[in-house]
Design a protein around this motif. Structure first.
Motif, PDB file in Angstrom:
ATOM      1  N   ILE A  79      -7.289  -3.617  -1.082  1.00  0.00           N
ATOM      2  CA  ILE A  79      -6.214  -3.038  -1.884  1.00  0.00           C
ATOM      3  C   ILE A  79      -6.189  -3.817  -3.191  1.00  0.00           C
ATOM      4  CG2 ILE A  79      -3.721  -2.805  -2.129  1.00  0.00           C
ATOM      5  CD1 ILE A  79      -3.555  -2.098   0.759  1.00  0.00           C
ATOM      6  N   GLY A 138       0.810  -1.217   0.000  1.00  0.00           N
ATOM      7  CA  GLY A 138       0.000   0.000   0.000  1.00  0.00           C
ATOM      8  C   GLY A 138       0.836   1.257   0.000  1.00  0.00           C
ATOM      9  N   SER A 140      -7.154   1.667  -3.226  1.00  0.00           N
ATOM     10  CA  SER A 140      -7.613   1.057  -1.975  1.00  0.00           C
ATOM     11  C   SER A 140      -9.006   1.555  -1.676  1.00  0.00           C
ATOM     12  CB  SER A 140      -6.660   1.392  -0.824  1.00  0.00           C
ATOM     13  OG  SER A 140      -6.686   2.780  -0.533  1.00  0.00           O
TER      14      SER A 140
END
Length: 842
Positions: free
Chosen positions: A805, A793, A820
């Protein structure tokens, strides 16, 4: 302990504080005179350099632990004694890190970790303290109020600002000069971050708070920090003229001073983290082209769908300000003399610009047409610091796993004993009081529940009893019973105000609450140059000192009103003071009435997410924050918003995966009593503009037979969709539903979808099971989400805490699109990317 020159300057600054606050400082001064000479000198420094809010909020004894432990370190620690004086004073002795509540903690922290650091040099001590911190505190998102370092330690978790406040206090307790640094807002994504710097061997080094590494100058945020347009630090000694300003040593310790936030000196440390840092110069002139001195200039980046300030400077006598910043886009806003000017500056192409104060803040065209804006963030750079060896990494990982286990157990066992004491007290009371007490607890935030004190709860319960059942239940709970007003420290104030203000005067305010605001405006002065804007003065201190910031005065109004049985609040949209009367909330400030109506139109209201792809900001000489609106209020594609008269900026935006923002701006004039209508517009992007090329770190996962396999092998050929699913959670279920709705289009690509879950229990969720039944070709792997989700991320510059995600890869570990959470139309976008000939050559 202090040089003669420093002592004189500290004493002079302390004398001025005493003179300005008068009788309020007399008990403080008497207490300090009773202390040993060295401790008294340390206390003088703290009071000479602390915000007035600290002077009022805390009894003098609060600061003794900081002063006494700092003196002890100076006497017993050779490293501390050999530090440059100003580093010792500001970054070892000083009590405040940022805007946290102050509670004594230094001697306690030292006792907890002293055996762990015994005999170690400064660098090893700093690293060891951070390992200790990791065993005590871990990350968890929370609201904007910053807990004290002691509270963070007690409960065992906090957001990054709280982790860094805790870590800095721990480091200072060990004699390591430490400070919090932070990117106020990123320009490449909607967020910010704070971390820690330590002074070792003559220079500053960084580390992640409660995120230990075997070496200094390591942290997951290195890529992000290299894309920042500004990284801040601060000094709280703005009242004290530097004793060694002319010394070469002192100059080598200073960063670029970019201005002040009240009495706090703001420093720019960006050059430590980013390449291509440039000094830009802005000239502000009036309509006749003459230099405009003393004008505020805001340097802003685009974050959460609005322009957010990273620095504020005032023009000199030549109308100029300067700032060292990254290579990207800045929004410049200058205001003064009733006029304003703004411009987008691309610092990659230009290092200077001139702003002309030509637009009036009180009039102008009713609606300016929409204009397109492109906001470009800097590129990232590969980390420059030395990397740990494989052996160091493995050893550190094993050690951290043990520490995290300890921390998790501590966190599970934590319960606020003060809250439990209050519940025990309620058991002795009548059913009505028990019900009211439980209702009082329900008004508190999750964070408040962890550190509220029993005496505070008792004060608010007892103080509100006379007014029970006087207003509708929902108004009673939120605007009368609730002890919290904004982000201030929760304290006992109801009983104090009820005793301090006569019953006759209280009755006058109940009949006309506007008179209470008039009293506060008249009797409580604002001293912005003696404050830090984000450190709030508690209500009783604000009233007793007759001094407080504008925010503190508004909090004072609400606190006093609630104490007298008047439901009151700060307007959730713009923070204005309001009271409840005749079935509605009215403004207590006659200058802040909302007589204009803005009517927004949207073809698909569900796609509009306030703070994510649109915002509204009123333009003023103070350049306030965007309105705090919610996503509710739409009715058949129309929404009415009641506002004050003035000029407003409406922004809509699309953030591309590479961090660039394509925005649209419209400025609108609202006059008193008018109704204006406008349709929100969002730019449509070409698919090619949505794609990026970012390498993600390799990580192992397990197939359903428990066999470990590398992500590099999984993504080796062609394109794939990687989904870290929050099974059973609404955002993940949205994308699952889209996949089912588009079954025919997704089926050919199902074998290219790699679904990561925490365990085989994912099949217990009906929607997950239905997706797997519909698309049996999807490959499922187990991942604990602990290490890989944050790493991926952060590398993709998306919020790793918002599942799912999703990453589209083209080739081994090369991501061309990442996101996300959930956005409307995400499934269609994924299919468009997969179907592109350039993406996957079938």
């Amino acid at each position: 302990m202090f040089s003669e020159q420093s002592r004189k300057k500290i004493e002079e600054a302390y004398r001025k504080v005493k003179e300005d606050l008068g009788d309020f400082m007399e008990p403080v001064d008497q207490y300090i005179r009773s202390l040993p000479e060295a401790e008294a000198a340390a206390m003088h420094y703290l009071y000479a350099s602390m915000p007035y809010s600290d002077v009022g909020n805390y009894p003098v004894e609060t600061f003794l632990d900081f002063a006494r432990h700092g003196v002890w370190l100076y006497k017993h620690n050779m490293y501390v004694r050999e530090l440059p004086e100003e580093l010792f004073l500001q970054y070892v002795l000083y009590h405040r890190v940022n805007e946290e509540e102050i509670r004594p903690c230094r001697s306690l922290f030292y006792q907890e970790l002293k055996d762990q650091i015994e005999g170690k040099d400064a660098e090893k001590t700093a690293l060891e303290v951070n390992y200790w911190c990791a065993g005590e505190v871990s990350y968890e998102a929370g609201d904007d109020r910053t807990l004290s370092a002691l509270s963070v330690w007690q409960r065992g978790y906090g957001r990054c600002g709280e982790e860094s406040v805790f870590s800095v206090n721990a480091l200072r307790s060990a004699g390591i000069p430490a400070r919090q640094v932070y990117a106020p807002y990123w320009s490449h994504c909607d967020d910010n971050h704070a971390w820690v710097e330590v002074w070792i061997d003559g220079t500053w080094h960084f580390l992640g708070a409660c995120e230990p590494e075997p070496l200094l100058d390591l942290g997951w945020f290195e890529y992000a920090a290299s894309r920042a347009m500004l990284v801040h630090s601060r000094r709280f000694d703005g009242r004290i003229e530097s004793a060694g300003q002319e010394d070469a040593d002192r100059k080598s310790e200073m960063e670029e001073v970019i201005g002040k936030d009240g009495m706090v000196v703001m420093e720019n440390v960006l050059s430590r983290y980013a390449d291509d840092v440039k000094k830009i110069e802005v000239t502000v002139v009036d309509e006749k082209g003459r230099p405009a001195a003393g004008i505020s200039v805001w340097f802003e980046v685009f974050n959460y769908a609005a322009f957010r300030p990273i620095a504020q400077c005032r023009t000199d006598e030549h109308g100029k300000v300067s700032l060292s910043t990254g290579a990207g886009s800045l929004h410049l806003f200058a205001a003064g003399q009733g006029r304003y000017a703004d411009e987008i500056l691309d610092t990659r192409e230009s290092r200077s610009c001139t702003l002309t104060l030509a637009k009036r803040l009180d009039c102008g065209p009713e609606i300016e047409g929409w204009r397109d804006l492109d906001l470009i963030p800097p590129h990232d750079r590969a980390p420059l610091s030395k990397r740990p060896s494989p052996e160091q990494k493995e050893k550190g990982k094993e050690r951290l796993a043990l520490l995290r286990n300890k921390q998790e157990n501590k966190r599970k066992e934590w319960g606020n004993p003060e809250r439990e004491a209050f519940l025990s007290y309620l058991e002795t009371k009548t059913s009505q009081e028990r019900k009211l007490g439980e209702q009082l607890l329900e008004t508190l935030t999750a964070k408040d529940q962890t550190d509220v004190r029993c005496t505070v709860l008792l004060d608010h319960l007892e103080g509100v009893l006379p007014y029970w059942n006087t207003v509708p239940e929902d108004i009673f709970a939120t605007a009368l019973l609730n002890p919290r007003v904004e982000d201030e420290v929760l304290t006992e104030y109801r009983g104090w105000f009820q005793r301090e203000i006569s019953t006759e005067e209280q009755e006058r305010y109940r009949k006309d609450p506007g008179r209470l605001w008039e009293k506060i405006q008249k009797e409580v002065r604002e001293c912005p140059e003696q404050e830090r804007s984000t450190v709030l003065t508690i209500p009783t201190a604000c009233y007793r000192m007759r001094c407080g910031s504008g925010r503190s005065k508004r909090i004072l109004f609400v606190a006093m009103a609630r104490s007298f049985g008047i439901p009151a609040r700060l307007c959730p949209e713009d923070g204005t003071v309001q009271y409840w009367k005749d079935g509605r909330f009215l403004s207590a400030d006659p200058d802040r009435t909302k007589s204009a109506v803005l009517i927004l139109h949207a073809e698909n209201p569900k796609m509009w997410r306030y703070g994510l792809n649109w915002s509204i900001t009123k333009l003023t000489e103070e350049q306030g924050d965007p309105l705090r609106l919610t996503d509710t209020g739409w009715d058949n594609g129309k929404r009415e918003i009641h506002l004050e008269n003035g000029i407003y900026r409406i922004l809509t935006s699309v953030r591309l995966p590479n961090g660039t923002v394509h925005a649209r701006e419209c400025q609108i004039l609202l006059s008193s009593g008018c109704r204006k209508e406008i349709a929100l517009q969002l730019r449509e992007e070409k698919l090619s503009e949505m794609l990026e090329s970012l390498s993600i770190p390799e990580f192992p996962v397990r197939d359903l037979n428990g066999q470990e396999i590398s992500s590099g092998i999984l993504t080796e050929e062609g394109s794939h969709v990687l989904i870290w699913a929050g099974e059973g959670e609404e955002p993940t279920e949205h994308i699952f539903n889209e996949m089912l709705e588009e079954q025919e289009r997704f089926t050919p690509w199902a074998s290219r979808i790699l679904l990561f879950v925490r365990s085989k229990q994912a099949w217990e969720h009906p929607l997950f099971a239905k997706v797997m039944e519909t698309f049996p070709q999807i490959r499922v792997y187990e991942d604990d989400f602990e290490d890989h989700v944050p790493a991926v991320g952060r590398r993709l510059y998306v919020d790793h805490e918002k599942l799912p995600i999703i990453a589209v890869t083209k080739g081994r570990l090369n991501v061309i699109y990442g996101t996300s959470g959930y956005q409307v139309g995400l499934g269609d976008l994924l299919l468009r990317i997969l179907e592109e000939e350039t993406c996957y050559n079938r």
